[in-house]
Design an enzyme around this catalytic site. Structure first.
Site, PDB file in Angstrom:
ATOM      1  CB  THR A 183      -9.537   2.048   7.397  1.00 55.28           C
ATOM      2  OG1 THR A 183      -9.176   2.844   6.273  1.00 55.28           O
ATOM      3  CG2 THR A 183     -10.883   1.405   7.148  1.00 55.28           C
ATOM      4  CG  HIS A 206      -5.436  -1.391   9.409  1.00 54.94           C
ATOM      5  ND1 HIS A 206      -5.892  -0.466   8.497  1.00 54.94           N
ATOM      6  CD2 HIS A 206      -5.102  -0.691  10.510  1.00 54.94           C
ATOM      7  CE1 HIS A 206      -5.861   0.735   9.028  1.00 54.94           C
ATOM      8  NE2 HIS A 206      -5.373   0.632  10.241  1.00 54.94           N
ATOM      9  CD  GLU A 226      -7.226  -6.186   3.079  1.00 54.75           C
ATOM     10  OE1 GLU A 226      -7.326  -6.152   1.831  1.00 54.75           O
ATOM     11  OE2 GLU A 226      -6.454  -5.466   3.726  1.00 54.75           O
ATOM     12  CD  GLU A 279      -7.298  -0.107   1.059  1.00 52.15           C
ATOM     13  OE1 GLU A 279      -7.539   0.889   1.764  1.00 52.15           O
ATOM     14  OE2 GLU A 279      -6.427  -0.922   1.334  1.00 52.15           O
ATOM     15  CG  ASN A 332      -1.818   1.149   1.353  1.00 56.14           C
ATOM     16  OD1 ASN A 332      -1.405   2.276   1.121  1.00 56.14           O
ATOM     17  ND2 ASN A 332      -3.058   0.918   1.728  1.00 56.14           N
ATOM     18  NE  ARG A 385      -8.310   7.529   4.552  1.00 55.60           N
ATOM     19  CZ  ARG A 385      -9.204   7.252   5.515  1.00 55.60           C
ATOM     20  NH1 ARG A 385     -10.292   7.977   5.670  1.00 55.60           N
ATOM     21  NH2 ARG A 385      -8.993   6.244   6.328  1.00 55.60           N
ATOM     22  CG  HIS A 425      -8.246   4.261   1.094  1.00 55.65           C
ATOM     23  ND1 HIS A 425      -8.412   4.157   2.456  1.00 55.65           N
ATOM     24  CD2 HIS A 425      -9.461   4.654   0.601  1.00 55.65           C
ATOM     25  CE1 HIS A 425      -9.655   4.479   2.779  1.00 55.65           C
ATOM     26  NE2 HIS A 425     -10.307   4.788   1.678  1.00 55.65           N
ATOM     27  CG  HIS A 471       0.642   6.287   4.813  1.00 56.05           C
ATOM     28  ND1 HIS A 471      -0.254   7.297   5.090  1.00 56.05           N
ATOM     29  CD2 HIS A 471       0.035   5.135   5.175  1.00 56.05           C
ATOM     30  CE1 HIS A 471      -1.344   6.774   5.635  1.00 56.05           C
ATOM     31  NE2 HIS A 471      -1.194   5.460   5.690  1.00 56.05           N
ATOM     32  NE  ARG A 517      -7.622  11.516   5.634  1.00 56.01           N
ATOM     33  CZ  ARG A 517      -8.174  10.939   6.705  1.00 56.01           C
ATOM     34  NH1 ARG A 517      -7.459  10.126   7.452  1.00 56.01           N
ATOM     35  NH2 ARG A 517      -9.420  11.173   7.037  1.00 56.01           N
TER      36      ARG A 517
END
Ligand code: PXP
Length: 248
Positions: free
Chosen positions: A105, A198, A155, A74, A11, A49, A47, A14, A53
């Protein structure tokens, strides 16, 4: 890939978080995604959002263009995101709960209470050829509901297990792990493909990677943080090594 091999989805959200801290163009999430691919990632997760962000619409456009591995997109179950997913038709769509005020999340999706709505929401995505995955807690009711609405994949949210480990609450961590183990096996018995993710780190990944029913782990925040110290390629290689070791 053998039947027993566990896929690693990296992922890259970030990388975009750091970029957006200054509003410029670097670090570039697409470059991170390509590097992750070369380092052995089996897929890239991003993801988009509602508040944008981290990942932006342009990042998703770029990922669809440059990736050679599958994109796991996502998104929240909103009409806006459905439209974007239907435009791109990524390999996989993972439906996640989303609250603006949360930092990440925080829980799994409430599928059981929203069964009808979600069934209608995912139908066009499935018709478009996307593998639909539902991000949920290790909860039998939610898994049964995910199965009924026609999801192919669930998931399992590993956040509570990872938090308990980080806080040194071993009894709680073991309880969470047991629930994840039982529910992976239950979901698999229904014919669902099981993924997990996660909060996973080098310290928490192996017990999850050892569940034979789990086919894919999606890992982001820790890897991007670890990349500051060792570089992205070695950070991913070490995660891969730990996963393979646990699997063996
Ligand atoms: N899987 C899902 C469905 C997620 O929402 C996230 C976080 O965006 C992850 C995996 C990765 O979590 P982390 O960044 O904590 O590794």
């Amino acid at each position: 890939m053998s039947d027993n091999q566990l896929r690693l989805g990296v992922n890259i959200d970030h990388v975009a978080t750091v970029r957006n801290a200054r509003g410029g163009a670097y670090p570039d999430p697409l470059r991170a995604a390509k590097l992750a691919e070369e380092a052995g990632a089996d897929g890239i997760t991003a993801h988009l959002r509602e508040d944008r962000r981290h990942i932006s619409d342009a990042d998703i456009d770029g990922l669809m263009e440059v990736l050679s591995v599958p994109l796991n997109f996502e998104m929240a179950a909103t009409p806006e995101m459905q439209k974007i997913a239907l435009r791109h038709k990524p390999h996989a769509v993972c439906i996640v709960p989303e609250k603006r005020e949360e930092r990440t999340t925080e829980g799994g999706l409430e599928v059981a209470r929203e069964e009808n709505k979600l069934a209608h929401f995912i139908a066009p995505l499935r018709e478009a050829g996307c593998r639909v995955s539902i991000f949920i807690a290790a909860d039998k009711r939610q898994i049964e509901a995910a199965h009924r609405i026609g999801a192919e994949v669930i998931e399992l949210h590993t956040g509570a297990y990872c938090d308990a480990m980080a806080e040194g609450h071993m009894d709680a961590a073991n309880r969470e792990l047991e629930a994840l183990r039982e529910m992976s096996s239950f979901a698999h018995s229904l014919g669902l493909e099981v993924h997990a993710g996660h909060g996973l780190t080098y310290d928490t990944v192996q017990p999850i990677a050892a569940f034979p029913e789990v086919r894919e782990l999606n890992i982001g925040h820790f890897l991007i943080g670890e990349a500051i110290f060792r570089g992205l390629t070695p950070a991913i290689a070490e995660m891969r090594r730990l996963m393979d070791e646990a699997r063996a």
